[in-house]
Scaffold this active site. Structure first.
Site: not given
Length: 240
Positions: A124, A137
């Site tokens: 990501s 995250y």
């Protein structure tokens, strides 16, 4: 579904693995119906359980008669302030995003070791440019990208190419993330995309923007690419 559908249309034999059996079986059936003579199967797996990862890969190899590639897209996202992240949520984030990645990569390694192959993990942009409330995250995806680089170095001698894709595309996971936001935060997310995504001012389309890149990275056309974090993000972040 889009990735499996496109690959199946090009004659690739596929095993779809997921924890949501109804959805997984439906996708496999739909692709089989659309794509005549497609060899495709659904198998249940919880990527947080090492024994299940090993078992599902073994079953996939039996069904396919071998193994060329793993596309590992399992992921979990959750919003919380860094100072209040519960241990249970931290465990869940790390179990799915990093342990699941490691377990699945380890599970396919013995089958790719003898003849080479490709692994695509999902990282990501938020690993390097995190948003507020996504510290755990960001940390988990940073770990995925570091692991990808490390095993690309270790496994290159076996002809195994390992890359991480960093997609900024609209998926059910993004829908779920936004559903848990307050209206003000949803508006803020929209503003963020408008400001940061150079191409189109919104997240991309899975089928149009992401799938062709995945197909390239598992093909021989990318035979000289490994250990890379490949952003497919419309300019959300810029790699130097």
């Amino acid at each position: 579904m889009s990735t499996a559908e496109v690959l199946a249309a090009h004659g690739v034999q596929i095993v779809i693995c997921d924890i949501q059996d109804d959805i997984g079986e439906s996708v496999a059936t739909e692709i089989s119906t659309k794509t005549h003579n497609a060899k495709i199967q659904y198998q249940h797996v919880d990527v947080t359980v090492r024994s299940e990862c090993n078992a599902v890969v073994e079953a996939a190899v039996r069904f396919l008669g071998g193994l060329d590639s793993l596309v590992h897209a399992a992921g979990h996202i959750h919003q919380d302030a860094a100072e209040t992240i519960a241990e249970s949520e931290l465990d869940r984030m790390l179990d799915v995003n990093i342990k699941g990645t490691i377990f699945m990569n380890q599970a396919v390694f013995p089958y790719l070791k003898t003849r080479g192959g490709t692994i695509l993990n999902f990282g990501s942009d938020f690993a390097s440019e995190p948003l507020p409330l996504l510290a755990h995250y960001a940390a988990s995806k940073g770990a995925v990208q570091s692991f990808t680089r490390a095993v690309a170095r270790e496994w290159g001698k076996y002809g195994i190419r390992v890359n991480a894709v960093l997609p900024a595309v609209w998926t059910p996971m993004i829908d779920g993330y936004r559903e848990n936001l307050e209206a003000e935060s949803v508006a803020g997310h929209d503003v963020f995309m408008n400001d940061r995504v150079c191409l189109g001012e919104k997240f991309g389309d899975v089928e149009i923007d992401l799938v062709p890149v995945l197909a390239f990275l598992v093909s021989d056309a990318s035979r000289w690419i490994t250990g890379q974090s490949v952003p497919v993000n419309g300019g959300l972040s810029l790699v130097r």
